[in-house]
Design a protein around this motif. Structure first.
Motif, PDB file in Angstrom:
ATOM      1  N   UNK A 115       0.847  -1.197   0.000  1.00 10.96           N
ATOM      2  CA  UNK A 115       0.000   0.000   0.000  1.00 10.96           C
ATOM      3  C   UNK A 115       0.880   1.244   0.000  1.00 10.96           C
ATOM      4  N   UNK A 116       0.637   2.105  -0.993  1.00 12.93           N
ATOM      5  CA  UNK A 116       1.398   3.339  -1.142  1.00 12.93           C
ATOM      6  C   UNK A 116       0.483   4.539  -0.949  1.00 12.93           C
ATOM      7  N   UNK A 117       0.970   5.523  -0.213  1.00 13.55           N
ATOM      8  CA  UNK A 117       0.283   6.798  -0.046  1.00 13.55           C
ATOM      9  C   UNK A 117       1.060   7.845  -0.838  1.00 13.55           C
ATOM     10  N   UNK A 118       0.501   9.027  -1.005  1.00 17.03           N
ATOM     11  CA  UNK A 118       1.253  10.061  -1.710  1.00 17.03           C
ATOM     12  C   UNK A 118       2.624  10.336  -1.080  1.00 17.03           C
ATOM     13  N   UNK A 119       2.772  10.054   0.202  1.00 14.94           N
ATOM     14  CA  UNK A 119       4.048  10.260   0.891  1.00 14.94           C
ATOM     15  C   UNK A 119       4.982   9.069   0.876  1.00 14.94           C
ATOM     16  N   UNK A 120       4.588   7.957   0.230  1.00 21.69           N
ATOM     17  CA  UNK A 120       5.460   6.785   0.159  1.00 21.69           C
ATOM     18  C   UNK A 120       4.776   5.511   0.621  1.00 21.69           C
ATOM     19  N   UNK A 121       5.582   4.459   0.781  1.00 20.10           N
ATOM     20  CA  UNK A 121       5.083   3.146   1.179  1.00 20.10           C
ATOM     21  C   UNK A 121       4.541   3.188   2.604  1.00 20.10           C
ATOM     22  N   UNK A 122       3.320   2.717   2.779  1.00 18.65           N
ATOM     23  CA  UNK A 122       2.736   2.608   4.114  1.00 18.65           C
ATOM     24  C   UNK A 122       3.005   1.242   4.715  1.00 18.65           C
ATOM     25  N   UNK A 123       3.081   0.229   3.862  1.00 22.21           N
ATOM     26  CA  UNK A 123       3.324  -1.110   4.360  1.00 22.21           C
ATOM     27  C   UNK A 123       2.819  -2.160   3.404  1.00 22.21           C
ATOM     28  N   UNK A 124       2.867  -3.392   3.869  1.00 20.41           N
ATOM     29  CA  UNK A 124       2.486  -4.530   3.042  1.00 20.41           C
ATOM     30  C   UNK A 124       1.554  -5.440   3.820  1.00 20.41           C
TER      31      UNK A 124
END
Length: 162
Positions: A115-124
């Protein structure tokens, strides 16, 4: 949903797996899909389970046709694919649930979505309940625990397949 939060708009992709000739073809395809999803006003773009299997074609049709080689090829290309997803999420200001992919984790194959947010990877999130085919033919195992992701859209959880 709280009264002060806007509804979240989700775009789910019926994403076709294509025999891609090279990395540039993959990057162009994914860039187009994300741009079109973002253009709908969607906040979250959701790609399908095992959609990343098309990355195996980057190692050639023989690799894509051989299960062992295909799994290894996809796993090898995931870091570059993750960098592309992160860039696209930032560029378009959207959250992207990348297509899940077989990856090696702790010495075993797991089916993982990132999962990616506009600020980068949030996690998996790893798949928890495997199909018979995954267990018996691919040797894919259940992965890590279920996770809730705190995002600008609210708390999100990801379940793959079952």
């Amino acid at each position: 949903m709280s009264a002060d939060r806007s509804p979240v708009r989700i775009a789910a992709a019926a994403y076709p797996l294509d025999p891609l000739a090279d990395w540039d073809a993959y990057a162009a395809k994914l860039s187009d899909w994300v741009a079109r999803g973002a253009a709908t006003g969607a906040d979250l773009l959701v790609f399908p389970e095992y959609g990343a299997m098309e990355l195996a074609h980057l190692d050639g049709p023989e690799a894509a046709a051989d299960l062992t080689r295909a799994l290894a090829a996809v796993d090898r290309h995931i870091p570059a694919a993750d960098a592309l997803h992160a860039d696209l999420a930032a560029r378009h200001g959207v959250h992207v649930l990348a297509a899940s992919a077989p990856v090696r984790a702790d010495g075993k194959w797991v089916n993982r979505a990132r999962l990616f947010a506009p600020g980068g990877l949030l996690g998996a999130q790893d798949k928890q309940v495997m199909t018979r085919f995954e267990r018996e033919h691919w040797d894919v195992s259940p992965g890590g625990p279920l996770t809730l992701f705190d995002t600008a859209l609210g708390r999100l959880g990801v379940l793959l397949c079952y």
